[in-house]
Motif scaffolding. Sequence first.
Motif, PDB file in Angstrom:
ATOM      1  N   MET A 160      37.027  52.867  35.881  1.00 27.84           N
ATOM      2  CA  MET A 160      35.865  52.110  36.278  1.00 27.84           C
ATOM      3  C   MET A 160      36.078  51.581  37.690  1.00 27.84           C
ATOM      4  O   MET A 160      37.110  51.011  37.993  1.00 27.84           O
ATOM      5  N   GLU A 161      35.102  51.759  38.538  1.00 27.84           N
ATOM      6  CA  GLU A 161      35.186  51.242  39.895  1.00 27.84           C
ATOM      7  C   GLU A 161      34.753  49.786  39.914  1.00 27.84           C
ATOM      8  O   GLU A 161      33.934  49.348  39.112  1.00 27.84           O
ATOM      9  N   TYR A 162      35.305  49.084  40.851  1.00 23.14           N
ATOM     10  CA  TYR A 162      34.995  47.662  40.977  1.00 23.14           C
ATOM     11  C   TYR A 162      34.445  47.391  42.368  1.00 23.14           C
ATOM     12  O   TYR A 162      35.057  47.763  43.365  1.00 23.14           O
ATOM     13  N   LEU A 163      33.294  46.804  42.441  1.00 23.57           N
ATOM     14  CA  LEU A 163      32.708  46.430  43.716  1.00 23.57           C
ATOM     15  C   LEU A 163      32.949  44.941  43.950  1.00 23.57           C
ATOM     16  O   LEU A 163      32.685  44.122  43.075  1.00 23.57           O
ATOM     17  N   LYS A 164      33.446  44.620  45.120  1.00 23.36           N
ATOM     18  CA  LYS A 164      33.712  43.235  45.464  1.00 23.36           C
ATOM     19  C   LYS A 164      32.487  42.661  46.182  1.00 23.36           C
ATOM     20  O   LYS A 164      31.964  43.264  47.115  1.00 23.36           O
ATOM     21  N   LYS A 165      32.046  41.493  45.740  1.00 16.87           N
ATOM     22  CA  LYS A 165      30.925  40.821  46.388  1.00 16.87           C
ATOM     23  C   LYS A 165      31.438  40.176  47.671  1.00 16.87           C
ATOM     24  O   LYS A 165      32.375  39.382  47.653  1.00 16.87           O
ATOM     25  N   THR A 166      30.820  40.538  48.799  1.00 14.59           N
ATOM     26  CA  THR A 166      31.214  39.973  50.081  1.00 14.59           C
ATOM     27  C   THR A 166      30.005  39.365  50.782  1.00 14.59           C
ATOM     28  O   THR A 166      28.858  39.651  50.435  1.00 14.59           O
ATOM     29  N   PHE A 167      30.303  38.552  51.784  1.00 12.89           N
ATOM     30  CA  PHE A 167      29.253  37.863  52.540  1.00 12.89           C
ATOM     31  C   PHE A 167      29.654  37.859  54.002  1.00 12.89           C
ATOM     32  O   PHE A 167      30.800  37.568  54.339  1.00 12.89           O
ATOM     33  N   ARG A 168      28.724  38.178  54.884  1.00 10.38           N
ATOM     34  CA  ARG A 168      28.993  38.171  56.325  1.00 10.38           C
ATOM     35  C   ARG A 168      28.937  36.734  56.808  1.00 10.38           C
ATOM     36  O   ARG A 168      27.915  36.060  56.665  1.00 10.38           O
ATOM     37  N   TRP A 169      30.054  36.249  57.365  1.00  7.72           N
ATOM     38  CA  TRP A 169      30.160  34.874  57.847  1.00  7.72           C
ATOM     39  C   TRP A 169      30.458  34.897  59.333  1.00  7.72           C
ATOM     40  O   TRP A 169      31.362  35.594  59.786  1.00  7.72           O
ATOM     41  N   PHE A 170      29.713  34.140  60.100  1.00  4.33           N
ATOM     42  CA  PHE A 170      29.850  34.125  61.551  1.00  4.33           C
ATOM     43  C   PHE A 170      30.716  32.977  62.056  1.00  4.33           C
ATOM     44  O   PHE A 170      30.653  32.628  63.221  1.00  4.33           O
ATOM     45  N   GLY A 171      31.509  32.386  61.184  1.00  2.16           N
ATOM     46  CA  GLY A 171      32.426  31.328  61.593  1.00  2.16           C
ATOM     47  C   GLY A 171      31.864  29.938  61.370  1.00  2.16           C
ATOM     48  O   GLY A 171      30.731  29.760  60.927  1.00  2.16           O
ATOM     49  N   PRO A 172      32.678  28.930  61.693  1.00  2.32           N
ATOM     50  CA  PRO A 172      32.292  27.540  61.438  1.00  2.32           C
ATOM     51  C   PRO A 172      30.994  27.121  62.127  1.00  2.32           C
ATOM     52  O   PRO A 172      30.248  26.305  61.597  1.00  2.32           O
TER      53      PRO A 172
ATOM     54  N   PHE B 209      28.386  28.744  62.332  1.00  5.87           N
ATOM     55  CA  PHE B 209      27.299  29.417  61.636  1.00  5.87           C
ATOM     56  C   PHE B 209      26.415  28.430  60.881  1.00  5.87           C
ATOM     57  O   PHE B 209      25.235  28.674  60.645  1.00  5.87           O
ATOM     58  N   GLY B 210      26.986  27.291  60.492  1.00  5.11           N
ATOM     59  CA  GLY B 210      26.213  26.282  59.766  1.00  5.11           C
ATOM     60  C   GLY B 210      26.272  26.420  58.262  1.00  5.11           C
ATOM     61  O   GLY B 210      25.613  25.680  57.546  1.00  5.11           O
ATOM     62  N   VAL B 211      27.046  27.377  57.779  1.00  2.00           N
ATOM     63  CA  VAL B 211      27.236  27.558  56.342  1.00  2.00           C
ATOM     64  C   VAL B 211      28.727  27.476  56.061  1.00  2.00           C
ATOM     65  O   VAL B 211      29.521  28.183  56.675  1.00  2.00           O
ATOM     66  N   ARG B 212      29.096  26.592  55.164  1.00  3.98           N
ATOM     67  CA  ARG B 212      30.515  26.413  54.840  1.00  3.98           C
ATOM     68  C   ARG B 212      31.005  27.493  53.885  1.00  3.98           C
ATOM     69  O   ARG B 212      30.251  27.995  53.049  1.00  3.98           O
ATOM     70  N   LEU B 213      32.278  27.818  54.020  1.00  3.56           N
ATOM     71  CA  LEU B 213      32.874  28.805  53.118  1.00  3.56           C
ATOM     72  C   LEU B 213      32.824  28.326  51.666  1.00  3.56           C
ATOM     73  O   LEU B 213      32.635  29.125  50.750  1.00  3.56           O
ATOM     74  N   SER B 214      32.954  27.038  51.455  1.00  2.00           N
ATOM     75  CA  SER B 214      32.881  26.509  50.086  1.00  2.00           C
ATOM     76  C   SER B 214      31.499  26.749  49.475  1.00  2.00           C
ATOM     77  O   SER B 214      31.384  26.998  48.273  1.00  2.00           O
ATOM     78  N   ASP B 215      30.468  26.697  50.295  1.00  2.00           N
ATOM     79  CA  ASP B 215      29.110  26.987  49.810  1.00  2.00           C
ATOM     80  C   ASP B 215      28.969  28.467  49.464  1.00  2.00           C
ATOM     81  O   ASP B 215      28.351  28.834  48.468  1.00  2.00           O
ATOM     82  N   ILE B 216      29.531  29.305  50.317  1.00  2.00           N
ATOM     83  CA  ILE B 216      29.476  30.754  50.088  1.00  2.00           C
ATOM     84  C   ILE B 216      30.195  31.103  48.783  1.00  2.00           C
ATOM     85  O   ILE B 216      29.713  31.908  47.984  1.00  2.00           O
ATOM     86  N   ARG B 217      31.319  30.470  48.552  1.00  2.00           N
ATOM     87  CA  ARG B 217      32.098  30.745  47.329  1.00  2.00           C
ATOM     88  C   ARG B 217      31.295  30.405  46.073  1.00  2.00           C
ATOM     89  O   ARG B 217      31.411  31.073  45.043  1.00  2.00           O
TER      90      ARG B 217
END
Length: 80
Positions: A1-13, A15-23
């Motif tokens: 079974m293949e596994y796809l990892k959910k990723t998100f494009r982040w433009f750095g601090p 960017f206005g979106v925190r990594l904790s929010d993305i998680r």
Amino acid sequence: MEYLKKTFRWFGPAFGVRLSDIRQIGVEGIVAACQDVPLGEVWPIETISSLKSEIECAGLEWSVVESVNIHTSIKYGLPR
């Protein structure tokens, strides 16, 4: 079974979106680049390490290095 990892494009601090929010949306990995390094310049190891550490401290993985800036003269095969 293949596994796809959910990723998100982040433009750095800035960017206005925190990594904790993305998680919180179920993302496992981050797609990122060293946004502050000027076009055509070598990414300093300290900058790479800092970005990687920031992502990992948020419980995520730097899954994809995106937007490696290549100077236009290289893209067009110019002599400089």
